[in-house]
Motif scaffolding. Sequence first.
Motif: not given
Length: 688
Positions: A139, A246, A250, A265, A268, A340, A344, A352, A356
């Motif tokens: 990410f 995450q 983000e 996300l 995931y 997601m 992937r 992915l 992000h």
Amino acid sequence: MSPAQAQSRHVAPAPRAQQGTVPAEDGRELTRTRLTLNGHPLPAARYRPLPAARKAPGRTPPVGTVRKWVGLNDITGDLYRKEYTLRSVGRHIEVWVANDIAFPANDCRKNATEITDAQVADLTHEFDTNIYPKETAAFSVPPDRSGTTGTMEDGDFTGDGDKTVTLVDNVRDDNYFDFPAKPTYIAGFFSAQLNELFDRNVMTIDAYDWAHRLGRRPANDATDDLCTSRPSRPRMYEGTFAHEWQHLLEYYVDPAESDWLNEGLSDYAQTLVGYVDVHRSVYHRGYDTHIACYLGFGNVKTTYNANPRECGGPQNSLNLWDEGDADDVLADYGISYALMVYLRDRFGPALLSTLHRDAKHQGMPALVAAMPPGVRLPEVLHDFQIMTLVDKEVGDPGGTITGVPRKRVTSPSLRSTVNLANKTCYETPGAAPNGADFVRLPRGALHTVTFKGADTLTPAPLAWKLEGGRLFDGDTPGTDAAAVHPAEVPAADPVLRFTSTYAFEDGFDYGYVAVSDDGGKTYRIVPGDRTTKGPLGPGITGKATDAELTYDLTAYAGRKVLLSFRSVTDAAVNTGGWHLGAATVGGTALDTGTLTGWRSPTEIHPVAVHGWRVSLVGLGHKRAAVVPVRDVAALRGFPKVVAIVSYDDPTGEVTQYAPYTLTVDGVVQPGGSAAASGVAAHAGGSTP
């Protein structure tokens, strides 16, 4: 109630034995987006990076240091000061444990909030060696924040800028005050407002039952007594941390990301770091509740889903978030999570990472931008919907499918299938925008299938009303409602003037004036003498009483237009709404004392349905076939035939279900709506 009232609220003593079973997943997320501190609203979170030369360094204090951070009372949404002790320092993490993490004295969960040094060390090690390296690689890396420019007064919060402050506390939610009546609790959360308050990267993890919810093989001490039952929940808190972290990442990359993509996300992330195996179903230990609810298995009782519940299902829209009953949001998480993982598996993890990191696009446009060259998103979503149904049968070794390439409709990580007996496959009338109905067709020989989908969505009624003889937006939380009236703008005096009393949450809720000169197809927001910059354009916010407002309409002088008064509010706070008093365009009055002549935007120009896709799927043991509706006869011999009815919305902004009628051998099938009229399909391909 006040924080003091909530904290001192009497909790009835629990009986010695509370019969029942702890829910399969009793942790939940914080749903509040804005918090107060000692009753005073915190400003909206906005990160403003400082030039490197102006960044003051910080230094993490030694283990054993005591500082006053904050705890959350979720009953009121209020933060209160409390002492924490620094228990562990890692390469990228500080773990602070609140000195008071006990439940109320008469709570039946005794000795359930003990945090050992070994547990804290394990969390530190897991973050430094697993969560941090994998999520930063996939990410992004958060900016260093050393605590030197925070807005919190009275305290030292400085530390190494590359360390995430982790506050371990017993969050005061309804579970804290009213267990066992409220069996689920906030297991952890990220709030951007805390980052800005302290100028640190901050996470909160709940203190409940670490002995059975941390680590790869925690003890399993399940009983029939809710007060004492401590079932094994491997890696639960680490997974919560991975999910919420995450969100923290983000926040810096794309704070405007849509809820569904951001949450997808974050879910995931739990698979990325190895804590959740989405291959497991409700018939296996360690299954994921979110995906089980999306597939319609949340209400199926099994050994590992001992307390089944209605929690949404496959008829789910990517556009809509938390629109149904309280537990239906679990299926919202599930569809995003499953998508997601599917993306992937099909396109690789780099896609992915792109989702992000893309700060330019949000939601559906972000997916469009991330697709490989030559790949159309609607086709990918159709493949995903078919995969949702057939993956378990055709994805295993020996599985076959005709009508679509097998690799496009299988996902090695998921092993997905749909509980067709669950009415949440289709029960809401119409098809969900960027979603699908899964309608099992009658057993036996099928001869004819016809489909008719609406050309336009059902117009939304006018949401504005009258109050005190004036037009009123209703002061409804989480709304976007416009009242539209025709007007002719004179060349001599092209000015809109009106009196208004409004009470919008300052900086969060807005009132906009917009003009359409193309019959309501499009609207342009115009500035006025009291407007300020809002998310959609110049708008009014804050409070005013009997204010005189003017808007220059010179650009439309001498033309007939539609005037729109649009109220846009979030779901957090409503303070009074918007009242329109006397209004004129030039010298001509607009009657704001009646609803006559006022309409909603879609009553004037209904929203067109962008596209339909109807596929028939024959399903059997390790085999499937996908055909258009005209070829239904080709599915004879399959024990199950399912119609997948998809409604495509490339904008990602539509929130209405689209009506349709599906007829099999002269009998209208469930789902759809009697109001459907428009596009007829006999081929199952994309319809215009």
